[in-house]
Design an enzyme around this catalytic site. Structure first.
Site, short mmCIF file in Angstrom:
data_model
loop_
_atom_site.label_atom_id
_atom_site.label_comp_id
_atom_site.label_asym_id
_atom_site.label_seq_id
_atom_site.Cartn_x
_atom_site.Cartn_y
_atom_site.Cartn_z
N GLY A 20 24.03 24.24 60.89
CA GLY A 20 25.40 23.73 60.96
C GLY A 20 25.79 23.23 62.34
CD GLU A 21 27.51 26.77 65.11
OE1 GLU A 21 28.53 26.90 65.77
OE2 GLU A 21 26.78 27.71 64.78
CD GLN A 67 26.58 21.33 57.65
OE1 GLN A 67 26.91 21.76 58.74
NE2 GLN A 67 27.48 20.94 56.75
CB THR A 103 28.64 23.83 55.10
OG1 THR A 103 28.85 25.04 54.37
CG2 THR A 103 29.45 23.87 56.37
CB ILE A 135 15.12 22.10 55.22
CG1 ILE A 135 15.01 21.86 56.73
CG2 ILE A 135 16.33 21.36 54.64
CD1 ILE A 135 16.11 22.44 57.59
#
Ligand SMILES: Cc1cc2nc3c(=O)[nH]c(=O)nc-3n(C[C@H](O)[C@H](O)[C@H](O)COP(=O)(O)OP(=O)(O)OC[C@H]3O[C@@H](n4cnc5c(N)ncnc54)[C@H](O)[C@@H]3O)c2cc1C
Ligand code: SF4
Lengths: 672, 323
Positions: A638-639, A572, A451, A563
């Site tokens: 990430g999700e 991501q 990542t 960010i």
């Protein structure tokens, strides 16, 4: 920022778990159950032991010594009962991988099979209410009178959606290299999303004090949750190395990964919505049926996003679980929210159609002031801004809502929208920082699973120290480093970054070194609803004759705190959206009802999107200023990218064709 | 993987001489080596025929002669193939990936085994892999298996794209073997499963494919179209190779239609062709032809979608080819 280890990776110098060169290494190959339920009557290893190069055979005939409270999936060779097809029931250790594999085929396992049940059904008699859903959410919630709300509504929707079993399929297969030293200390080179937890669980499985175990995982070729906690390969390598008296490598094949490294549970989700003629929700209910194994209770938090999303005076969510003769499901990118939001965001589209309100506007109308279920204030919530910005950029304004009327040659064209959300949490972590050789070294047992977290932490440290990132080196992926939580739950950067920031602040005070343990700070966090939000827009085209669906373009707009690094963030978000396209259109592990396990178990049969499937995927974001999160102001990225994608695609397919597909994936077979 | 002997043959006669029971010929290995790793194929010996002097794509009278060892990527890129048999070039390029096509040979592509999931899993029964053990696909996962010409013993499909185009082009497969040389005309190389699903083809043990010969290109426009859920690198759900020649009077002078993904063989749609010849080119005739072909289909519970899919694909492809 470019990845600090990028050069090592592209030149092949980054070493992954199976690649460490070790003198005298031996190889272990598992023997897997060929029944889905029953007992092992006996294991005959005589033929295998007589084969060239074979050093040892492990099985329940001579159960290796393990800790008393090993996690059941890790408690190898302890029981004669078989819990699922593909479970590791024996293993061969040999001089070479090929010898081990050949001998594994010669191990004769006699079974006493019993009838198995591997199919999740909404009316399964075994469905029950677990005490909680992952990680610690209430199983059911209820607020207001749902039945009355539905009964009094002008428009109601009552629909059931299903999502299939999906496998994480990271690029790097799970692998472990185990070495015992003369004092009985164990070092594992493992492919892991969390070396601290990994060390603790492996030590527990082996019945060792944790000081005797070290887990190293410097580079990881993806995990998507499947490496969040140790899988049987980690313990198998340790046991095999002990039996052979040599270092041992276990490198799972892609096929073996489908059996023993976890998967996303299939779900059956019923959603009922009642609304007034303007689409304002009066009652919302989300009921989920899902599965776990007979070994471990794993209860996916599928309906939890519904507790967060829309203002509903009456709101009920419920999870029911059935224990099947399957492997234990596990975490897969955006657990809970990903399958749950497919259902909720599809239902919102169905509601928009039913009331004749634009689906962007419908979501705006139902945006809540406080978290609907808990009533807690949001630390920040910018879903409406994401929807509006996305609508503007995507060219949503002129959209004709009529389904099935736009044609471009042989293609039917449509657009769809869906919201995204994911919790923004952090966990306690430690980190240290020191001045060394004219630069700064930050140490933390974090993980970089591809990542870019090593890069993000470098940047966070440099920002805190007010130095150039080139002066900072981050050491991670080693359980001997200060304790850190796993890379998961979109909490990595938030948790580790807090510790790194505080350690660097400590260093600034001390001048030489710093250390931080964030337990107190994290536990002192005010009770607030902290979530990231986003809006996803998809344009699809569907071949009128064949039902082939192609995604012409996708746009995601996210509000996910500050960010830290645009390059990393984009990969991501976009990566999550691409994975979501796979979920929408092709990913599916086909349950083998007759034999148990799955019929497809390689990448030729389990389809992920390839380059040709991805035409235009764009991610943009707001820089949110939210002071209630952590020192960096981040929410985790990430999700959320995968949450909502499948619904946006499915809603676009409806708009293109007039066909509502409620069962993923949306294959040509379902559109013909 | 079981230990095996390996030998590189010098020429076709040498290859045949080296063949003995339990041996297999090795082309690019992209299918065979996979199956050996899975334990599905356990040859005692490999006779490597990938470097035999069986290369080259050359004019042969009005037609073309393609060496059995020509790589798929070379075949698809060859100017004579692209110019005169575009349907073949398209079919080859629709298959696999660039890397696989760089290794795969013409003979190996024709003889690749089915992708039925049970066939590839030695822990499960399969009549094709182990005669008499049963066919779990019929009651299980057959979503991508056959709707035409299958038997109670096996419902597998042949996965090749190239073979579908070759079946449409009336290709002839040149063979040498212990019993001498012979030629099998496509689609007759492959066989329906019947009671012997373990036999994919009409080849006898030890027979070696040396070349594929194409007659003069059929007149008319041609197309290869492959339907799959993702845009690339996936086997066909259904595919079609079609050639259509419509005369000045608007009637169909000649046509060739072959389907992939529907049967144990590349399926030449003779019924459709017969219905089309002489009829007026247009949607009515195309629908009639497609229905004539698919009338014979016997879908299974989970692959019934292939019948309307094949039908639609035939109609759409012919419409696109019609002037
Ligand atoms: C991931 C993946 C995806 C794929 N997708 C597709 C696809 O979409 N479409 C498609 O059509 N194909 C696809 N393929 C299959 C690919 O086309 C075949 O694997 C390839 O064509 C086989 O050629 P080969 O030379 O490697 O054969 P090998 O693997 O070497 O051999 C295959 C068989 O042919 C026999 N053989 C080889 N040469 C001769 C000869 N001269 N005479 C007699 N017998 C011989 C061998 O004994 C063996 O039984 C895919 C393959 C992979 C791995
Ligand atoms: S369809 Fe054929 S290949 Fe598949 S399981 Fe049945 S017999 Fe085997």
């Amino acid at each position: 920022m470019n990845r600090v280890e990028g050069h090592d990776k592209v030149t092949g110098r980054a070493t992954y778990a199976a690649e460490y060169p070790v003198e005298g290494v031996a190889y272990c190959y598992p023997v897997q159950a060929e029944i889905a339920r029953g007992r092992i009557a006996g294991v005959d290893a005589s033929a295998a032991l007589a084969m060239p190069g074979v050093l040892a055979v492990l099985s329940c005939e001579e159960p290796p010594e393990l800790g008393a409270d090993a996690e059941p999936e890790l408690a190898l060779f302890q029981r004669r009962e078989v819990a699922y097809r593909g479970q590791i029931v024996a293993a061969v250790v040999a001089d070479s991988y090929d010898d081990a594999r050949a001998a594994a085929r010669a191990v004769r396992v006699a079974y006493e099979p019993e009838a198995h049940d591997v199919m999740l059904r909404a009316d399964h008699r075994g469905l029950y209410k677990p005490d909680k859903v992952n990680p610690d959410f209430p199983t059911d919630t209820e607020k207001g009178d749902v039945a009355a709300g539905l009964a009094g509504a002008q428009v109601t929707i009552d629909v059931t959606y299903t999502t299939p079993t999906m496998h994480n399929n990271p690029m790097e297969p799970h692998a472990t290299l185990a070495l015992w030293n003369g004092d009985g200390d164990l070092t594992l080179y493992d492919s892991s999303q969390g070396v601290s937890l990994g060390r603790d669980m492996i030590a527990q499985a082996l019945g060792l004090p944790r000081e005797r175990v070290r887990v190293v995982s410097r580079h990881v070729g993806g995990g998507f949750g499947s490496k969040g906690s140790p899988r049987p390969n980690s313990v198998l390598a340790a046991l095999a190395a002990r039996a052979a008296g040599r270092p041992v490598k276990v490198a799972l094949t892609r096929q073996q990964m489908f059996d023993v490294t976890g998967y996303r549970t299939p779900t059956i989700q019923r959603i009922r919505v009642g609304a007034d003629a303007a689409g304002r929700i009066a009652a919302l209910e989300h009921e989920v049926a899902e599965q776990s194994s007979t070994l471990v209770e794993f209860a996916e938090q599928t309906a939890t996003a519904t507790r967060v999303m829309y203002a509903a005076p009456a709101l009920r969510t419920a999870h029911r679980l059935v224990r099947l003769d399957t492997a234990t499901p596990s975490i897969m990118r955006a657990p809970g929210g990903c399958p749950g939001m497919f259902a909720l965001e599809s239902a919102m589209d169905e509601l928009a159609v039913a009331v004749g309100v634009d689906p962007v506007e419908l979501r705006v109308r139902n945006d809540p002031d406080t978290e609907p279920d808990s009533g807690l204030p949001f630390s920040s919530r910018n879903l409406v801004a994401c929807l509006r910005e996305g609508a503007e950029r995507f060219g949503w304004r002129d959209r004709d809502p009529a389904p099935g009327v736009r044609r471009r040659g042989r293609w039917l064209v449509g657009t769809g929208v869906a919201s995204s959300t994911y919790p923004a949490r952090r966990r306690p972590s430690q980190a240290s920082a020191a001045v060394e050789n004219g630069g700064f070294v930050v140490r933390i047992a974090a993980a970089d699973i591809g990542t870019g977290s090593r890069t993000a932490l470098t940047r966070i440290a440099a920002d805190t120290l007010h130095v150039d990132p080139g002066l900072v080196r981050v050491e991670l992926g080693d359980s001997d480093l200060p304790y850190a939580p796993v890379a998961g739950g979109s909490m990595g950067t938030a948790s580790w970054g807090t510790a790194v920031t505080m350690a660097c602040q400590d260093l600034l005070r001390d001048g030489k070194q710093g250390f931080a343990d964030t337990t107190e700070a994290v536990n002192a966090d005010a009770e607030l609803a902290r979530h990231a939000f986003g809006a996803q827009f998809a344009e699809v085209r569907v071949d009128a004759d064949t039902g082939e669906v192609r995604v012409s373009r996708m746009l995601g707009v996210f509000a996910a705190g500050r960010i830290v690094d645009a390059t990393l963030a984009r990969s991501q978000f976009v990566g999550g959206m691409i994975m979501g396209i796979g979920m929408a259109l092709m990913e599916q592990s086909v349950v083998d009802l007759e034999f148990g396990g799955f019929t497809n178990h390689d990448l030729a049969q389990y389809h992920l999107p390839v380059n040709a499937d991805i035409e235009h995927v764009e991610a943009v974001w707001f820089d949110e200023a939210d002071g209630e999160l952590n020192p960096m102001g981040t929410k985790g990225i990430g999700e959320i990218g995968i949450v909502g994608t499948a619904a946006a695609v499915a809603n676009a397919v409806y708009h293109a064709t007039g066909r509502r597909v409620r069962d993923l994936p949306i294959t040509p077979a379902k559109l013909l | 993987m079981k230990a095996f002997e390996y030998a590189r043959a010098a020429d076709p006669a040498d290859a045949v001489a080296r063949f003995r029971p339990g041996a297999m010929y090795l082309g690019g290995g992209t299918n065979l080596v996979d199956l050996m790793r899975l334990g599905v194929a356990e040859p005692g010996a490999l006779v490597d025929v990938s470097r035999l002097p069986l290369g080259g794509v050359e004019p042969d009278g009005d037609g073309l002669r393609i060496g059995a060892a020509v790589r798929n990527s070379e075949l698809a890129a060859h100017p004579l193939v692209r110019e005169r048999y575009p349907v073949l070039a398209r079919a080859v390029l629709a298959g696999a990936s660039g890397q696989v096509r760089n290794m795969a040979t013409v003979a190996g592509n024709l003889l690749q085994r089915t992708r039925c999931p049970y066939f590839q899993d030695v822990s499960k029964p399969c009549n094709k892999r182990q005669p008499g053990s049963g066919c779990p696909a019929i009651g299980g996962d057959h979503a991508n298996l056959a709707v035409l010409g299958h038997s109670r013993a096996c419902v597998a499909t042949h996965p090749s794209d190239m073979a579908v185009a070759l079946a449409a082009l009336d290709a002839r497969v040149h063979i040498t073997g212990p019993g001498g040389d012979r030629v099998l005309a496509m689609p007759g190389l492959h066989r329906l499963p019947g009671d012997e699903p373990h036999r994919d083809t009409r080849l006898e043990p030890g027979e070696l494919i040396t070349a594929v010969a194409l007659p003069a290109p059929p007149p008319g426009a041609s197309h290869y179209r492959k339907v799959r859920e993702r845009a690339s690198f996936a086997f066909a759900l259904v595919s079609i190779a079609a050639v259509l020649d419509v005369g000045a009077d608007g009637t169909v002078a000649d046509c060739r239609i072959a389907l992939g993904g529907v049967a144990h063989v590349p399926w030449r749609a003779f019924h459709a062709e017969q219905a089309l010849r002489g009829s007026r080119a247009g949607e009515d005739a195309f629908v009639r032809a497609a229905e004539a072909e698919m009338a014979e289909a016997v879908p299974l519970p989970r692959n019934a979608y292939k019948v309307p899919l094949a039908r639609n694909l035939i109609v759409r492809t012919l419409l696109e080819l019609a002037p």
